[in-house]
Write an enzyme that holds these catalytic residues in place. Sequence first.
Site, PDB file in Angstrom:
ATOM      1  CD  GLU A   1       4.257  -2.591  -2.752  1.00  0.00           C
ATOM      2  OE1 GLU A   1       3.389  -1.924  -3.336  1.00  0.00           O
ATOM      3  OE2 GLU A   1       4.057  -3.134  -1.658  1.00  0.00           O
TER       4      GLU A   1
ATOM      5  NE  ARG B   1      -7.738  -2.353  -2.151  1.00  0.00           N
ATOM      6  CZ  ARG B   1      -6.834  -2.270  -3.085  1.00  0.00           C
ATOM      7  NH1 ARG B   1      -7.194  -2.091  -4.335  1.00  0.00           N
ATOM      8  NH2 ARG B   1      -5.558  -2.343  -2.798  1.00  0.00           N
TER       9      ARG B   1
END
Length: 177
Positions: free
Chosen positions: A98, A61
């Site tokens: 994460e 992206r």
Amino acid sequence: MPSFDYNSLIIDIPDYPKPGVVFKDITPLLADAAGFNAVTHAIADHFRFYGVSKVIGAEARGFMVGAPVAHELGAGFVPARKPGKLPREVVEEEYDLEYGTATLQIHKDSLGPGDRVIVVDDLVATGGTMVAQMDLVRSLGAELVGIACLMELEFLHPRDILAKADAPELYSIVKVK
């Protein structure tokens, strides 16, 4: 340039990719010609007088946002890719996510002393991808002059991580509290 209602074209997808997460889908914004133009121009206009020679963006992206910003600035674009995707000698940076770790690579000859670089991505969450790109820029002796994203997830406090990595001021268009 008049202000644009970015949020009207960003769709919340609850429980994606896992329960409890609200995914911010920017694809309608990018699919809208006026929206895509507004994103590109907002970032490019912010950095127009920084003397940017290269823009780096992470797969995938970051490509969608960074490449048109580079074009608008008359700068080159450097793709930061996942391992094994670039055919020539690379430098790489591993970073924490994460849920684990990841690695980004760029061609070793894509940046160097004299280059003035901005890092552009679609969003910054915890800051790991942004910091990895900053480290790649610096490892090749280029000057990091700015960082930008379409969306900043403020509730994850990415500016704290970026500050620890000696980041320049983050420019973000949409801030999610």
